[in-house]
Design an enzyme around this catalytic site. Structure first.
Site, PDB file in Angstrom:
ATOM      1  N   ASP A  12      -5.009 -54.258  38.363  1.00 36.15           N
ATOM      2  CA  ASP A  12      -4.372 -55.517  38.752  1.00 36.15           C
ATOM      3  C   ASP A  12      -5.042 -56.123  39.987  1.00 36.15           C
ATOM      4  O   ASP A  12      -5.976 -55.537  40.559  1.00 36.15           O
ATOM      5  CB  ASP A  12      -2.875 -55.229  39.004  1.00 36.15           C
ATOM      6  CG  ASP A  12      -1.978 -56.378  38.605  1.00 36.15           C
ATOM      7  OD1 ASP A  12      -2.469 -57.528  38.489  1.00 36.15           O
ATOM      8  OD2 ASP A  12      -0.773 -56.140  38.424  1.00 36.15           O
TER       9      ASP A  12
ATOM     10  N   ASP B 159       1.410 -64.170  34.353  1.00 36.44           N
ATOM     11  CA  ASP B 159       2.261 -63.325  33.499  1.00 36.44           C
ATOM     12  C   ASP B 159       3.013 -64.119  32.432  1.00 36.44           C
ATOM     13  O   ASP B 159       3.450 -65.246  32.660  1.00 36.44           O
ATOM     14  CB  ASP B 159       3.291 -62.589  34.359  1.00 36.44           C
ATOM     15  CG  ASP B 159       2.629 -61.529  35.222  1.00 36.44           C
ATOM     16  OD1 ASP B 159       1.392 -61.410  35.186  1.00 36.44           O
ATOM     17  OD2 ASP B 159       3.374 -60.828  35.928  1.00 36.44           O
TER      18      ASP B 159
END
Ligand code: GLA
Length: 357
Positions: free
Chosen positions: A157, A212
């Site tokens: 990430d 997201d």
């Protein structure tokens, strides 16, 4: 004549380059050949966020087998953020001792015993998005640890990376994984901010193209400093990216929300859309409690087959009118997949002349 010759010459050259890409090559920056078709599996984040523990992961592995998902092609069981405890005095990352008391190696062994593969999560910055220890400064040590746990897949990430260069940061973890010696799929998760489709193919197997996903078909969720996106919003952000994807290097429009509460026809559309653009099919729901409709969608053999087609060519929009879209995806053997997508909330009629397309 000259022109025909030139085109033939180009074909021969590009054929040679692609041929090499499919071999395991120690000089490559990644483990080549691990994702020749889009990866399929499950990830904990969309449904469980930080509420992960070893029982959930074991039960999910059991359910993956019992529901037929494994046999339909879903292989990876990936734990997202928040599995971490602290680093020990030598800097080795430890799993959260309360949530993962048996340790990650035992969990990996269990997952492997079911014929599945094991994925884990870290972050290029000092801390993960969930505030757990990141890999910044520990890349080679963490890669050694993952190899000792028999990890097969790493989602990496991009939170808390102020001042870092994305391409460089992902090359560092890629080099660390290569150095550790265990083949690992590298899932680049930097949300498309630094155009990972341009540098991602050489270091990773897939790269997130957007922020997201949110569990709705058509909405934007405002979190104050950032947004997450409904299925249609993510879909529209894929425009212009199809040329960058192919075997072993995929655009990743994020993990799926199928089975997390949308209407069944929205879930069905979502699954078809992800399949048409050769997206990784990573389920994000609770596999232990699925309706028959959810299982039917996730294990639809024909739709999975077009997603997993070995040419690995993303579909393209052929026509768009009002709220209707018509998509085509070329398949191996000269076949084509066609998708009619109704973006609206009401039924629509469409006429399509198969003869003249
Ligand atoms: C970021 C990623 C998500 C998830 C969370 C975990 O938002 O994009 O997919 O991994 O972090 O904190």
């Amino acid at each position: 004549m000259k022109r025909i010759f030139f085109i033939l010459g180009m074909l021969v050259l590009s054929g040679a380059a692609y041929g090499q890409g499919n071999r395991l090559n120690k000089d490559s920056l990644k483990y080549d050949g691990l994702a020749l078709t889009p990866p399929m599996g499950w990830n904990s984040w969309n449904k469980f966020a930080c509420d992960v523990d070893e029982n959930l992961i074991r039960e999910t592995a059991d359910a993956m087998v019992a529901t037929g998902l494994r046999d339909a092609g879903y292989i990876y069981i990936n734990i997202d953020d928040c599995w971490h405890g602290q680093r020990d005095s030598l800097g080795f990352i430890q799993p959260d001792p309360t949530r993962f008391p048996s340790g990650m190696k035992a969990l990996a062994d269990y997952i492997h015993s079911k014929g599945l593969k094991f994925g884990i999560y870290s972050d290029a910055g000092w801390e993960t998005c969930g505030g757990r220890p990141g890999s910044r400064g520990y890349e080679f040590q963490d890669a050694q640890t993952y190899a000792s746990w028999n990890v097969d897949y790493l989602k990496y990430d991009w939170c808390n990376t102020e001042g870092l260069n994305a391409e460089g940061a992902y090359m560092t973890i890629g080099a660390a994984l290569k150095d550790a010696g265990r083949p690992v799929v590298l899932s680049i998760c930097e949300w498309g901010s630094d155009e990972p489709w341009k540098w991602g193919p050489k270091v990773g197997h897939l790269w997130r193209t957007t922020g997201d996903i949110y569990n709705c078909f058509d909405c934007v969720e405002d979190h104050g400093t950032w947004n997450s996106w409904g299925v249609l919003q993510i879909w529209d952000k894929q425009e212009g990216l199809r040329q960058y994807a192919g075997p072993d290097h995929w655009n990743d429009p994020d993990m799926m929300e199928v089975g997390n509460g949308m209407a069944v026809n929205e879930d069905r559309a979502h699954f078809s859309m992800w399949s048409m653009i050769a997206a990784p099919l990573i389920a994000g729901n609770d596999l232990r409690n699925m309706s028959k409709e959810t299982i039917d969608i996730l294990t639809n053999k024909e739709v999975i087959a077009l997603n997993q087609d070995k040419l690995g060519i993303q579909g393209f929009k052929h026509q768009s009118q009002n709220d209707m879209e018509i998509w085509f995806k070329p398949l191996d053997g000269g076949e084509w997949a066609v998708m009619f997508l109704n973006r609206s909330q009401s039924p629509q009629k469409i006429e399509f002349n198969w003869a003249v397309q």
